[in-house]
Structure formats: C-alpha cells, structure tokens
Design a protein around this motif. Sequence first.
Motif, short mmCIF file in Angstrom:
data_model
loop_
_atom_site.label_atom_id
_atom_site.label_comp_id
_atom_site.label_asym_id
_atom_site.label_seq_id
_atom_site.Cartn_x
_atom_site.Cartn_y
_atom_site.Cartn_z
N PRO A 1 0.78 -1.35 0.00
CA PRO A 1 -0.01 -0.05 -0.29
C PRO A 1 0.78 1.30 -0.02
N VAL A 2 2.19 1.27 0.64
CA VAL A 2 3.00 2.51 0.51
C VAL A 2 3.43 2.79 -0.90
N ARG A 3 3.90 1.80 -1.50
CA ARG A 3 4.28 1.78 -2.96
C ARG A 3 3.20 2.36 -3.74
N ARG A 4 1.96 1.60 -3.41
CA ARG A 4 0.64 2.11 -4.08
C ARG A 4 0.45 3.54 -4.14
N THR A 5 0.50 4.00 -2.75
CA THR A 5 0.23 5.64 -2.52
C THR A 5 1.40 6.22 -3.25
N PHE A 6 2.79 5.89 -3.33
CA PHE A 6 3.77 6.53 -3.89
C PHE A 6 3.13 6.63 -5.34
N THR A 7 2.93 5.78 -6.34
CA THR A 7 2.69 5.67 -7.64
C THR A 7 1.22 6.00 -7.92
N GLU A 8 0.29 5.90 -7.16
CA GLU A 8 -0.91 6.35 -7.43
C GLU A 8 -1.61 7.44 -6.87
N ALA A 9 -1.36 7.89 -5.72
CA ALA A 9 -2.04 8.78 -4.76
C ALA A 9 -1.45 10.36 -4.93
N LEU A 10 -0.08 10.53 -5.25
CA LEU A 10 0.50 11.65 -5.09
C LEU A 10 0.34 12.42 -6.63
N PRO A 11 0.26 13.67 -6.58
CA PRO A 11 0.24 14.60 -7.70
C PRO A 11 1.57 14.64 -8.13
#
Length: 316
Positions: A231-241
């Motif tokens: 989930p942390v890597r997903r946040t980095f790739t999917e959630a950040l502008p």
Amino acid sequence: MSEQLIRSLWWSVRTDGTAPFDTAHLKVYYPAVASGDDAERLTGVFAPDPAGAPYPVVVFLSGVNVGQDSYRRFAAAVAATGFVVVTMDRVAELFGGQVGLTPGVDLNAARPDAYGTRPTCPTLGAILDALADINELPPLRGALDLDRVALGGHSAGGTVVLQSARFFPSVAAVFAWGAHTMVATMLGWDPGTVLPAQVSCPVLLGVGTNDGVIQGSADRYGEDGADRPDPVRRTFTEALPAGDHLLAVVPGANHFGIADADPTAARAFLDGPAETDALVPFARLTSIFLRAHLRADATAKSELAEFDHGVQLSRR
C-alpha cells in the motif's frame, strides 16, 4: 564541531471533541544553548540557539496508541539539524466506542461524500494555532518560523497527514513512515481503494520490507494479506500529484522501525522482525529532505541526489 544541544518543553491545547477527551499535550523539541546561569540551573529551561533561528517547524503525528515519547530519538535527531519538532499525545475516541491515543481523526471527512473537502485531522489546525502562541512567549519567543512548516507522521498519523496537508497553506513538505492512503471499506469505499493524497508539496514516504502491521491489516481494506501490492508503494505511484517526491524502502526494517515500540500497547505484536534499525538512516534522510524543501538548501538537494545509507530510493 560540538553536538547540537536539544531541549524540549510542554504545552497543552484544546482540540475538537468532548471533555475530557478534547486536549492534546505537545512536546516541543528545539535547538538550544547552555548558559550555565542560575535561572537555567533552577528551572531546567534553556534558551533557543539563536544561530539558526527562526527555525522551520515540523509537526509529527504518532500512530494509534503509540505514545509521543516513542519518537523522542527520532524527533531529537531531526531537531538537531536545525528544526523545531513537535510531537503530541491525545487521548480520545478511536472507533467503535474505544478510547486511546489518537492523532484525532474526523471519520466523516474520510467518507466518499466528503473526502477532499476538509482535513481528516482537524487537530493539526489546533496545534498550529498553539505554536503561534508559543512563539509569542519565552523561552521560544520569535524562534519558530511558522511560514515554513512540515507535517510528518507514523502509521495512522502519517495517513491523516497525507489526507490533510494541503488545507494548511504554510505546509511546504510532508513525510511519513509506514503510512499510506488506502482506505477502510467500513467507511463506504470499494476494496483496495487508494485515495488521492491531499498534498501540494514534496512528499517523502518511508517503509520497511518487514512491515507486519500493514500486512496484518489487509482485511480492513477488503484485501488478502498474503497476496497484495504494498500500500505504501501504491500510495507513492497512484496517490501523489506530480512533484518532487521520494519513496524510501529500508530492507529488513519493520513498521516500528523509527520508534521505540511499547510492548504493552498498540499492535507491535503483528510486526515483522527488525533486522535493520531504520531510525538513523530515515532520520538522516528526513532531515536532508526538510533542509532541501524548507530551507532551500542547495547542499541538501545534492545530498538527496546521492543518498544511500542502506536505503533504496525511488523518485518521481
């Protein structure tokens, strides 16, 4: 060169909620100087070091049921590089009628019909207001630069920071350890949903490869813990502008890698083995990241580009 002296003071601030669960207790770490005078000896109060003042401010939020003193070594290490670092304890309702240490989460603000309209952590506004008061009084009068603020957090504290930062205009950098923006299905979201982070500044995300707490929480998000993307890597790739962001993976580190875990509280019993101590390298990386983005330090930007220290860095 002598080691920077770090001292701390305490403060209280009223937050949202119903008494007695409406008070946050702050610990403010700051670079200090020793005078050796009688007032210092009798009170234990040290003046701030004028050399780097006014200091950019770092507000750090704990994980659920993790006491702020668990982060003392991390906070002091960051403060020693030229920052005022603020941690917090607040006892309030968690969920389902439970009471414990919490960064203060507005669950309604995390539901599908409200997310992105306001902070999920209204406590942040109260803390920033309290710091303005502290900045008007001795011993820290004028020592805080509240126009240069970073928000950081661990676990749930990091999550609410990622969900709230853009609502506070003074925030110029965000960092988190063991935190992501995946959201619980109990709030009305589809399984596996990663929410867009509410940030408009550079973000540093840190995680260890042995994070058993994130893995052990998969069912909250409608997922199978045995087979899921990080989930942390997903946040980095999917959630950040789009922006100047970093993902720091520390091989062998666990969820409590930057904290001194209390075995009587929280969920450290779920964690994987601590084969690596993440505190020293992540505190060093965090300090360089903050110097680069809060102090516009050109040397720090070069150090970021070359940073190793056993950390696997991704950039975007």
